[in-house]
Write an enzyme that holds these catalytic residues in place. Structure first.
Site, PDB file in Angstrom:
ATOM      1  CB  CYS A 124     -13.321   3.582   1.232  1.00 33.63           C
ATOM      2  SG  CYS A 124     -14.754   3.298   2.287  1.00 33.63           S
TER       3      CYS A 124
ATOM      4  CG  HIS B 187     -45.964  -1.757  15.914  1.00 36.16           C
ATOM      5  ND1 HIS B 187     -46.171  -0.865  14.874  1.00 36.16           N
ATOM      6  CD2 HIS B 187     -46.629  -1.259  16.986  1.00 36.16           C
ATOM      7  CE1 HIS B 187     -46.947   0.118  15.310  1.00 36.16           C
ATOM      8  NE2 HIS B 187     -47.238  -0.095  16.590  1.00 36.16           N
TER       9      HIS B 187
ATOM     10  N   GLY C 290       0.647   4.379   3.005  1.00 35.37           N
ATOM     11  CA  GLY C 290       1.255   4.269   4.332  1.00 35.37           C
ATOM     12  C   GLY C 290       0.237   4.025   5.425  1.00 35.37           C
TER      13      GLY C 290
ATOM     14  CB  VAL D 131     -18.027  24.280 -15.791  1.00 38.07           C
ATOM     15  CG1 VAL D 131     -16.955  25.301 -15.410  1.00 38.07           C
ATOM     16  CG2 VAL D 131     -19.006  24.078 -14.640  1.00 38.07           C
TER      17      VAL D 131
ATOM     18  CB  SER E  81     -11.189   4.899  -8.724  1.00 37.09           C
ATOM     19  OG  SER E  81     -11.937   5.141  -7.546  1.00 37.09           O
TER      20      SER E  81
ATOM     21  CD  GLU F   3      -2.438   1.832   0.293  1.00 38.26           C
ATOM     22  OE1 GLU F   3      -2.280   3.021  -0.033  1.00 38.26           O
ATOM     23  OE2 GLU F   3      -3.206   1.056  -0.304  1.00 38.26           O
TER      24      GLU F   3
ATOM     25  CE  LYS G 123     -21.212   7.837   3.413  1.00 35.62           C
ATOM     26  NZ  LYS G 123     -20.116   8.439   2.628  1.00 35.62           N
TER      27      LYS G 123
ATOM     28  CG  LEU H  13      -3.264  -1.105   5.731  1.00 32.36           C
ATOM     29  CD1 LEU H  13      -3.238  -2.238   6.741  1.00 32.36           C
ATOM     30  CD2 LEU H  13      -3.044  -1.635   4.324  1.00 32.36           C
TER      31      LEU H  13
END
EC number: 1.8.1.4
Length: 508
Positions: free
Chosen positions: A83, A487, A77, A279, A187, A74, A92, A79
């Site tokens: 995301c 319920h 540096g 644009v 990506s 990786e 989030k 993990l």
């Protein structure tokens, strides 16, 4: 005197010996460091994973659990990939924090909770986000140790179908050998012609996570998941949000009926939309940013000013500099690696998963890819159904979907039924005064087999998984309708929508 002289001579001898030993240790340490910097992996791995994001680290852990000697490389540096570090998780965190502020300012009084003033401490909000990220990245390193996954920090590129050259983050280099190599490099932000991202006034989603102050005016270029989520964060904190989108609709993959309600909801929150607009010019020479716009079909130009511009035009597979051309790995016209149903590239022993291959660019899809790919390598059977990967927009309300949209079902020419149930008729939603949205179910008319489920509501991302399971096992709407739901819960809306699909709902 003789004894004293002997003692002095003995002390000098010991001192000289210690000096020689110290020099020897220093030389040995220097040579060891040198060899580490230019080492060649003498032991061949069963699996080498390039990339430590959701797809890569999950693949590495699963491979180790299946008894395969595994190394994960990786470059960041830390993990977790985009995301965890600058994507799903920090966004989030800010979505939740900004929602708490917005609720405190606009909704608490309705529940009898009153106070004289509420203010934003932006540095503290960002620190909470960073703490969450740090804890989770360290947690993955702990999982690597627990499962005995070797972790190499550096930029890896293929030099052969069984070797990866790594420029380590400490300035050295090494060669990692593997019988099977999985490319899981994810990506990167997609750029727009003529728009230079400086992460100061013109930012990507990464820069939008760390603004030093709340902008008065924020323009979002792109009305997809990421742009709407980050626009929501800063809109709740007080920014004036304008979304510029080239297409005629926001979130084009969303069911049309749900999309219209979702857009109306965002507009009620103060978000302005300029659809069918492109644009054509950007001027950031002044204190802010001035955008030159024109209709997508052509026409008179206009200008739009902002303090910050967020470029959110999608993402592109990260395959540059990996040595794919050197070993002959095929790539399609949009830069994705070509793989078969077993995630194998055209080069034997080289696999690819996640955002670098076709399919939805989602972390949970990459994780499923990783597990299935490793299972194939281990001689087992893996499986991922891209038609059943749920998608969630984490705004408020959230929108979650799985399966076909109504437009897709019509295109297929399948006769179908639609069942809908509004949260305005759901007792839990009314009790908490949070009843915006609906559940929509599409089912085949002849068999009642569920084709798609779409939910717009608070916590829709949590409610959707009952529907995912139903589609995975070919359930009918009647199967859900005849399943007892506790319920009062928000999930009862899904049951009622299912009842509306094959028969009639009770509470509307």
């Amino acid at each position: 005197m003789a004894m004293s002289s002997f003692g002095r001579r003995r002390a000098v001898t010991i001192s000289r010996d210690l000096c020689r030993l110290s020099d020897s240790i220093r030389v040995s340490a220097t040579l060891s460091s040198l060899f580490r910097s230019f080492s060649s992996g003498s032991e061949e791995n069963d699996v080498v994973v390039i990339g430590g994001g959701p797809g890569g680290y999950v693949a590495a852990i699963k491979a180790a659990q299946l008894g395969l000697k595994t190394t994960c490389i990786e470059k960041r540096g830390t993990l977790g990939g985009t995301c965890l570090n600058v994507g799903c998780i920090p966004s989030k965190a800010l979505l939740h924090s900004s929602h708490m502020y917005h609720e405190a300012k606009h909704a608490f009084a309705n529940h009898g909770v009153k106070f004289s003033n509420v203010e934003i401490d932006l540095p503290a909000m960002l620190a909470q986000k960073d703490k969450a990220v740090s804890n989770l990245t360290r947690g993955i390193e702990g999982l690597f140790k627990k499962n005995k996954v070797n972790y190499v920090k550096g930029y890896g590129k293929l030099t052969s179908p069984s070797e990866v050259s790594v420029d380590t983050i400490d300035g050295g280099s090494t060669i990692v050998k593997g019988k099977n190599i999985i490319i899981a490099t994810g990506s990167d932000v997609k750029s727009l012609p003529g728009v230079t991202i400086d992460e100061k006034k013109i930012v990507s989603s990464t820069g939008a996570l760390s603004l030093s102050e709340i902008p008065k005016k924020l323009v979002v270029i792109g009305a997809g998941y990421i742009g709407l989520e980050m626009g929501s964060v800063w809109g709740r904190l007080g920014s004036e949000i304008t979304v510029v989108e080239f297409a005629p609709d926001i979130v084009p993959s969303m069911d049309g009926e749900i999309r219209k309600q979702f857009q109306r909801s965002l507009e009620k929150q103060g978000v302005k939309f300029m659809l069918k607009t492109k644009v054509v010019g950007v001027d950031s020479s002044g204190a802010g940013v001035k955008l030159t716009l024109e209709p997508a079909a052509g026409g008179d130009q206009s200008t739009l000013e902002a303090d910050i511009v967020l470029v959110s035009a999608g993402r592109t597979p990260f395959t540059a500099g990996l040595g794919l051309d050197k070993i002959g790995v095929e790539i399609d016209k949009v830069g994705r690696i070509t793989v078969d149903e077993r995630f194998t590239t055209n080069v034997p022993g080289v696999y690819a998963i996640g955002d670098v291959i076709p399919g939805p660019m989602l972390a949970h899809k990459a994780e499923e890819d990783g597990v299935a790919c490793v299972e194939f390598i281990a001689g087992k059977e893996g499986h991922v159904d891209y038609d059943l990967v749920p998608g969630v927009v984490y705004t408020h309300p959230e929108v979650a979907s799985v399966g076909k949209t109504e437009e897709q079902v019509k295109t297929l020419g399948v006769e179908y039924r639609v069942g809908k149930f509004p949260f305005l008729a759901n007792s839990r939603a009314k009790a908490i005064d949070n009843a915006e949205g609906l559940v929509k179910i599409l089912a085949e008319k002849e068999t009642d087999k569920i084709l798609g489920v779409h939910i717009m509501s608070p916590n829709a991302g949590e409610l959707i998984h009952e529907a995912v399971l139903a589609l995975q096992y070919g359930a009918s709407s009647e199967d859900i309708a005849r399943t007892c739901h506790a319920h009062p819960t928000m999930s009862e809306a899904l049951k009622e929508a299912a009842m509306a699909t094959y028969d009639k709902p009770i509470h509307i």
